[in-house]
Enzyme design. Structure first.
Site, short mmCIF file in Angstrom:
data_model
loop_
_atom_site.label_atom_id
_atom_site.label_comp_id
_atom_site.label_asym_id
_atom_site.label_seq_id
_atom_site.Cartn_x
_atom_site.Cartn_y
_atom_site.Cartn_z
N ARG A 129 1.02 -1.22 0.08
CA ARG A 129 -0.07 -0.05 0.02
C ARG A 129 0.74 1.34 0.02
O ARG A 129 1.98 1.12 0.26
CB ARG A 129 -1.06 0.10 1.23
CG ARG A 129 -2.02 -1.07 1.22
CD ARG A 129 -2.87 -1.24 2.60
NE ARG A 129 -2.07 -1.65 3.64
CZ ARG A 129 -2.30 -1.90 4.73
NH1 ARG A 129 -3.76 -1.42 4.94
NH2 ARG A 129 -1.60 -2.47 5.67
N HIS A 152 -0.87 1.91 16.08
CA HIS A 152 -1.31 0.85 17.01
C HIS A 152 0.04 0.67 18.27
O HIS A 152 0.76 -0.23 18.09
CB HIS A 152 -1.07 -0.40 16.12
CG HIS A 152 -2.04 -0.46 15.09
ND1 HIS A 152 -3.43 -0.71 15.36
CD2 HIS A 152 -2.16 -0.42 13.94
CE1 HIS A 152 -4.16 -0.68 14.38
NE2 HIS A 152 -3.23 -0.54 13.29
#
Length: 371
Positions: free
Chosen positions: A15, A96
């Site tokens: 990505r 995260h």
């Protein structure tokens, strides 16, 4: 503002933070966009497409990090990237942090202003920047689990949909949120015997209405969870506590009750995983076996379908990127409390309470930072 994006370097991560269309939009608003050479090749976006959009192609990531006020990425910065961050720079990406003390320490040390996609909120406490990747990961979890169930991959040798005269495989989905709903949709579509567990009665009612008799719902008590996974061929871990480490709902002791060759797919692995025996894996080596149970714990599942994932992600991240570039991060966050919830680190301070609590940092509220 000068906005940059770089080639992702995490294992099999294809990505990219900005599509050529997103770069074009930023340029149209008067901003300068720097793109590392070949950054978009994983989604089929050539450097020429970025150049046509008005972006400047830069030879190295180091130059992009050094020259840009805001870095837009997909995955959390790796150690070599974190070393290139600097005080006052804006980092806008998935982070995260709760299960990642090393990354957190590096971001604190860097002095960067880090805005995490996964904690930006929307109306009704939704997580709109996490949602599209949760949709992708939920759907992929069943694909991955079905493959892992094949005997050649260490599984039981069960076809989830069965065939006439042979019962279908049993799928347990732990968590009825975006990941769980999409996983259940895929499993039901394959003809599997699906049970969804959740602790929220409203979620269970909504799922029951949607799936009718095509999937069962069950309250996720300890006893119900243990009974359901003991019968399952495939278990999808789809539990999320925003910004915090995932709870360990399936213990190692429970594995002994499961069928040999059953499969666990831990979609919560980015937040530490919801199975006690989970640890992150990669697309190169996606599974491992503990006590006869196959574990699939790839931490960047949507990277495997990079084009779909990148465009879905840019649809929701671009408006906030434009706001930050147009107004500056401080005004953009002051104007939008939902975006302010994305602030995780600023100038050496932890500004997301769940991360501070999990990793033992003092907590500074975004409101304090914003004055």
């Amino acid at each position: 503002m000068r906005v940059g994006t770089v080639r992702e370097i995490k294992n099999h991560e294809y990505r990219v933070g900005l599509t050529p269309e997103s770069a074009c939009e930023l340029v149209a608003h008067g901003h300068e966009v720097w793109v590392e050479k070949s950054a978009g090749l994983g989604i089929g976006a050539a450097d020429s497409a970025y150049a046509a959009a008005g972006a400047r192609i830069i030879d190295t990531a180091a130059e992009v990090f050094a020259g840009c006020e805001m870095i837009v990425k997909v995955k959390e910065p790796q150690a070599v990237e974190r070393a290139m961050l600097r005080e006052g720079q804006i980092l806008y990406t998935y982070l995260h942090l709760a299960p990642d003390p090393e990354q957190t320490a590096d971001l604190v040390k860097s002095g960067v202003t880090a805005i995490a996609y996964e904690t930006v909120t929307g109306p009704g406490n939704s997580l709109p920047l996490l949602k599209p990747m949760s949709q992708v990961a939920g759907r992929m979890s069943v694909q991955a689990g079905a493959t892992a169930l094949e005997k050649a991959h260490g599984g039981r040798g069960v076809l989830l949909g069965g065939v006439p005269g042979v019962m279908p495989g049993k799928v347990a989905v732990i968590g009825g949120g975006v990941v769980g709903f999409n996983a259940a949709q895929m499993a039901v579509g394959l003809g599997a015997d699906v049970t969804i567990l959740d602790r929220n009665p409203d979620v269970l009612e909504r799922l029951g209405i949607y799936f009718e008799a095509r999937a069962k719902t069950r309250f996720s008590s300890t006893a119900n969870l243990a009974e359901t996974i003991a019968e399952a061929d495939l278990v999808i871990g789809a539990v999320l506590i925003p910004g915090a480490a995932a709870p360990k709902l399936v213990t190692r002791d429970m594995l002994s009750t499961m069928k040999t060759g059953a499969v666990l797919v831990d979609v919560a692995i980015d937040q530490g995983g919801c199975f006690e025996t989970s640890h992150p894996t990669t697309h190169d080596d996606p599974t491992f076996t503990v006590d006869g149970i196959v574990h699939y714990c790839v931490a960047n599942m949507p990277g495997a379908v990079a084009r779909t994932s990148t465009y879905a992600l840019n649809n929701v991240t671009l408006p906030h990127a434009l706001a930050i570039a147009n107004l500056g991060w401080k005004q953009a966050l002051a104007d939008d409390p939902h975006l302010a919830n994305g602030l995780n680190v600023h100038a050496g301070q932890i500004t997301y309470e769940a991360v501070a609590s999990e990793l033992g940092y003092d907590y500074t509220s975004p409101q304090t930072v914003l004055g």
